[in-house]
Design a protein around this motif. Structure first.
Motif: not given
Lengths: 144, 144
Positions: B47-49, B23-25, B66-71
């Motif tokens: 992955l740990k996150f 899923i692209g995470l 969240i990751l999208s924002e952080s990215d």
DNA sequence: CTTACACCTGTGCCTAAGGCATGGGTCAAG
DNA sequence: CTTGACCCATGCCTTAGGCACAGGTGTAAG
């Protein structure tokens, strides 16, 4: 009775009735003129049973087993007792898991109260979460 | 690192790693000679996150946000706080629901202790369950 | 009779988070 | 080269219905 009528009478949704129909838990009669499904008194009784069992969180598969037994004229009671026992154990596990989660969430909120927001660094996505995972063993999939 | 190696290092399953990849995470590098996915240190951190957030019962969709924002270089912290708050409320609901279910199950077991097993009649499938649903309103799907 | 329109119906696709099975690829030993 | 153990990617499967869609039905008005 048609699907919506039955659903309303039993305080559930038409989609639920359709679902049980689809998987063969309840069997309607096809109205010959319009093809609509028609449900009788007996089926309503059956649906009542299903919904009651769902209230006890029996899975649909389990209910299918019970009805299958009952349809053969056998007592389903021992099976029902067994399932309820199993379900209770499962619920206990769930209960503990929810407790743990709740504690974890509360602790997180508590710990974060004093922490500021930070932009992500190259090594950290969100320090709130990444600073958090000490002394807490992860769990690999040991389900039931 | 290949999928299983990474999974073992992070105490999760290869299937989980594959899923997040799918899923692209997390984004691996395709090894050019054998097509195997290869994960680097940065990905392991990521992955740990993800796993930590999953421990707090964040949904994968939420984590993706969240990751999208952080990215994009933005703080994800406010979003994280919001999610954890929401999750806590949800957990509270879950907790109450589990309590109710447990009570219901225990009551059932208790009530049934003294009752015998009976064969199904034309009107009843299992008297244990069908005699049980008095004074307990069903709930239509009022979820959140 | 026909039209209009609200409501109802059956069908089929969608979900969350991976698990599992399949068919094939890789690596080391012999 | 061949065996065997392990590893990989891919695709289908899971729960219990929810939701959207296209078309049918029924009733009131004309």
């Amino acid at each position: 009775m048609r699907v919506t009528e039955l659903a309303n009478a039993m305080d559930t949704t038409p989609d639920t009735v359709r679902y049980y129909t689809r998987i063969g838990l309840i069997v309607p009669i096809k109205s010959p003129n319009n093809g609509y499904k028609t449900y009788g008194k007996k089926t309503q009784q059956r649906l009542k049973f299903i919904l009651s069992a769902r209230q006890l969180d029996f899975s649909v598969e389990e209910i299918k087993g019970i009805l299958s037994e009952s349809d053969k004229g056998n007592t389903a009671c021992p099976l029902v007792r067994e399932i309820v026992e199993h379900r209770l154990a499962e619920t206990e596990k769930q209960f503990q898991a929810t407790l743990i989660l709740r504690k974890r969430l509360k602790k997180a909120m508590d710990d974060w109260q004093s922490k500021p927001n930070k932009a992500p660094t190259g090594d950290m996505i969100c320090h709130l979460i990444e600073g958090e995972s000490e002394g807490d063993a992860h769990q690999r999939g040991n389900n039931g």
